[in-house]
Design a protein around this motif. Structure first.
Motif, PDB file in Angstrom:
ATOM      1  N   GLU A 370     -17.600 -15.016-103.504  1.00 46.52           N
ATOM      2  CA  GLU A 370     -17.795 -16.033-104.519  1.00 46.52           C
ATOM      3  C   GLU A 370     -18.611 -17.198-103.957  1.00 46.52           C
ATOM      4  O   GLU A 370     -18.496 -17.524-102.774  1.00 46.52           O
ATOM      5  CB  GLU A 370     -16.453 -16.566-105.031  1.00 46.52           C
ATOM      6  N   PRO A 371     -19.437 -17.832-104.768  1.00 48.11           N
ATOM      7  CA  PRO A 371     -20.129 -19.046-104.326  1.00 48.11           C
ATOM      8  C   PRO A 371     -19.147 -20.146-103.947  1.00 48.11           C
ATOM      9  O   PRO A 371     -17.974 -20.126-104.351  1.00 48.11           O
ATOM     10  CB  PRO A 371     -20.960 -19.448-105.555  1.00 48.11           C
ATOM     11  N   ASP A 372     -19.625 -21.095-103.179  1.00 49.17           N
ATOM     12  CA  ASP A 372     -18.762 -22.183-102.723  1.00 49.17           C
ATOM     13  C   ASP A 372     -18.262 -23.047-103.872  1.00 49.17           C
ATOM     14  O   ASP A 372     -17.186 -23.638-103.780  1.00 49.17           O
ATOM     15  CB  ASP A 372     -19.509 -23.065-101.715  1.00 49.17           C
ATOM     16  N   ARG A 373     -19.050 -23.152-104.939  1.00 50.92           N
ATOM     17  CA  ARG A 373     -18.673 -24.001-106.065  1.00 50.92           C
ATOM     18  C   ARG A 373     -17.877 -23.200-107.087  1.00 50.92           C
ATOM     19  O   ARG A 373     -18.386 -22.244-107.671  1.00 50.92           O
ATOM     20  CB  ARG A 373     -19.911 -24.581-106.739  1.00 50.92           C
ATOM     21  N   GLU A 374     -16.640 -23.609-107.311  1.00 48.22           N
ATOM     22  CA  GLU A 374     -15.888 -23.010-108.403  1.00 48.22           C
ATOM     23  C   GLU A 374     -16.480 -23.502-109.716  1.00 48.22           C
ATOM     24  O   GLU A 374     -16.938 -24.640-109.817  1.00 48.22           O
ATOM     25  CB  GLU A 374     -14.410 -23.396-108.306  1.00 48.22           C
ATOM     26  N   ARG A 375     -16.468 -22.644-110.715  1.00 52.41           N
ATOM     27  CA  ARG A 375     -17.088 -23.006-111.983  1.00 52.41           C
ATOM     28  C   ARG A 375     -16.222 -22.487-113.134  1.00 52.41           C
ATOM     29  O   ARG A 375     -16.565 -21.521-113.808  1.00 52.41           O
ATOM     30  CB  ARG A 375     -18.508 -22.443-112.040  1.00 52.41           C
ATOM     31  N   PRO A 376     -15.086 -23.156-113.376  1.00 49.15           N
ATOM     32  CA  PRO A 376     -14.219 -22.712-114.477  1.00 49.15           C
ATOM     33  C   PRO A 376     -14.792 -23.002-115.859  1.00 49.15           C
ATOM     34  O   PRO A 376     -14.300 -22.480-116.853  1.00 49.15           O
ATOM     35  CB  PRO A 376     -12.932 -23.515-114.255  1.00 49.15           C
ATOM     36  N   HIS A 377     -15.817 -23.832-115.918  1.00 46.16           N
ATOM     37  CA  HIS A 377     -16.472 -24.107-117.196  1.00 46.16           C
ATOM     38  C   HIS A 377     -17.937 -24.442-116.950  1.00 46.16           C
ATOM     39  O   HIS A 377     -18.340 -24.730-115.816  1.00 46.16           O
ATOM     40  CB  HIS A 377     -15.785 -25.261-117.930  1.00 46.16           C
ATOM     41  N   LEU A 378     -18.718 -24.396-118.006  1.00 49.33           N
ATOM     42  CA  LEU A 378     -20.117 -24.817-117.967  1.00 49.33           C
ATOM     43  C   LEU A 378     -20.378 -25.805-119.097  1.00 49.33           C
ATOM     44  O   LEU A 378     -19.721 -25.753-120.149  1.00 49.33           O
ATOM     45  CB  LEU A 378     -21.055 -23.621-118.137  1.00 49.33           C
ATOM     46  N   THR A 379     -21.347 -26.678-118.881  1.00 48.41           N
ATOM     47  CA  THR A 379     -21.782 -27.596-119.925  1.00 48.41           C
ATOM     48  C   THR A 379     -23.296 -27.576-119.996  1.00 48.41           C
ATOM     49  O   THR A 379     -23.979 -27.219-119.034  1.00 48.41           O
ATOM     50  CB  THR A 379     -21.300 -29.029-119.648  1.00 48.41           C
ATOM     51  N   ALA A 380     -23.822 -27.972-121.156  1.00 47.78           N
ATOM     52  CA  ALA A 380     -25.263 -28.029-121.350  1.00 47.78           C
ATOM     53  C   ALA A 380     -25.571 -29.044-122.438  1.00 47.78           C
ATOM     54  O   ALA A 380     -24.682 -29.465-123.192  1.00 47.78           O
ATOM     55  CB  ALA A 380     -25.822 -26.649-121.734  1.00 47.78           C
TER      56      ALA A 380
END
Length: 446
Positions: A370-380
């Protein structure tokens, strides 16, 4: 290791064969996907064209569009539509400083203005002129009667008419398929490959505006998807409510877009074949993605509308091909975005950005990590609207938090039923904990 980065404008993820489409011919995209790590959940961090490209070039978020002002002599008044800031370092500048030969070919007209800074860091750049409303030739050269062959109407009729008059003047006199824009971009990119081979390592950016509208591919592509249509061609969407279009006209518009996608696919394949003939693919990292998609009547919308941040606009293809075959044939569920491109390329090359970036290095996924950054959500963000998504819900909302639309992705993946009135606490939480948190405070008011 060399790098080839390919950007295709307005390519919907669900219109690529390897992403599940069964009616559009994309054999070369499918072959590239088969040899790549395929991202099944990739989205732009902002849109449309210029904000998305700023994120790609810098690894920094463009949204929430702070510091935006409408540039002089600029006909696009969307929040975030502005140059790469002088204090941001581009990927090309970093690679140039690391000893890479840097080359850039594009027909995406909005990047032509030197003040927009997209050419920074490139040893060689080539602009293919004439797309859309590029003032390449006098609009008065539009062939007599040509506009009568284009279906014009809808909420932006006057704007669409100006675009088509300029475009028809720009494209006057085309004869062979090689005169169309996607072929010209990839042919120039093929020319660049030979000197690039002599100057390795290199970074080549190929940024094609197609399959962006207007959709007017040669007839033999159109016949693959539709025959028997009679009437003006719906080559431009007049972004907004699609109610002005009859169902047969929408069907034709979808066919024209599909034909344009197949033409782009063919010339992408020619380019990749040339890279293989020159022995470059065995030592070159290849990334391909789109900046956003396009609506064709879904949710009652045709074109690109800030309030319509549905899958047809936000779901983009994203492929990462490693020359050693790492990750080939696998798909990744990690949510990827446009601002991940620069840190991923730098991570693959073992280079550090000169200052922190917002995006994630996606290369660990090539090894199953997994990448170092957890990403439980995204925004735009798109102009005055924002979007957030997690595993369970998608939220579309105005930048001040008003007019929320909430969709339960577990029950409604196509986002047809708004449940914001039934679950206001979920919409409020997503706006506060995702959108405002990622924006580090209230969104700008203009």
């Amino acid at each position: 290791m060399n790098v080839i980065l390919i950007i295709l404008d307005s390519l919907r993820r669900d219109h690529v064969g390897d992403y599940g489409n069964r009616w559009i011919l994309t054999p070369n995209l499918d072959a590239l996907s088969a040899g790549s790590l395929r991202f099944d959940r990739a989205y732009p961090e902002s849109l449309p064209s210029i904000p998305a490209r700023r994120a790609i070039h810098t690894g920094l978020r463009t949204w929430p569009f702070r510091g935006w002002h409408r540039a002089s002599r600029q006909d696009v008044g969307l929040y975030g539509w502005q140059p790469v800031p002088e204090d941001q370092t581009t990927l090309a500048e970093i690679l140039h400083g690391a000893g890479y030969a840097t080359l850039f070919v594009t027909d995406t007209l909005h990047q032509f203005r030197p003040g927009y800074n997209f050419h920074r860091g490139f040893d060689v750049f080539h602009f293919v002129r004439g797309q859309e409303r590029d003032f390449y030739r006098p609009a008065s050269l539009c062939p007599k009667g040509a506009l009568e062959g284009v279906l014009l109407g809808g909420p932006q009729r006057e704007h669409a008419t100006r675009i088509m008059r300029q475009y028809l003047a720009n494209t006057r006199g085309r004869r062979r398929e090689e005169d169309w824009f996607a072929p010209r971009v990839f042919l120039k990119a093929m020319e660049f490959l030979r000197p690039a081979r002599e100057a390795q390592p290199f970074f080549l950016l190929v940024d094609a505006y197609d399959p962006h509208e207007p959709w007017d591919p040669p007839d033999h592509y159109v016949r693959l998807y539709d025959e028997g249509y009679r009437g003006p061609e719906p080559q431009i969407a007049s972004s907004g409510d699609s109610g002005w279009l009859e169902e047969r006209q929408l069907e034709r518009m979808r066919a024209l877009y599909a034909a344009e996608v197949t033409m782009v696919d063919r010339w992408l394949g020619n380019f990749l074949d040339r890279a293989e003939e020159l022995g470059l693919l065995e030592s070159t990292l290849v990334l391909l993605l789109a900046d956003h998609g396009h609506a064709f009547g879904e949710h009652g919308i045709a074109g690109k509308v800030p309030s319509a941040l549905y899958p047809e606009l936000l779901d983009i293809p994203f492929l990462l091909r490693h020359p050693e075959g790492r990750g080939a044939g696998r798909s990744a569920a990690y949510p990827a975005s446009t601002h991940d491109v620069a840190p991923t390329i730098l991570g693959a090359l073992g280079l550090e950005p000169p200052s922190p970036v917002d995006g994630a290095d996606l290369t660990p996924l090539l090894e199953g990590r997994e990448p170092d950054r957890e990403r439980p959500h995204l925004t735009a963000g798109y102009h005055d609207h924002a979007w957030a998504r997690d595993e369970d819900y998608a939220l579309i909302v105005r930048s001040d938090g008003s007019e929320p639309r909430l969709f339960d992705l577990r029950e409604d993946p196509e986002q047809r039923r708004d449940v914001a009135s039934e679950r206001p606490e979920v919409a409020r939480r997503m706006f506060e904990e995702y959108i405002l948190a990622d924006a580090s405070g209230p969104l700008p008011e203009y």
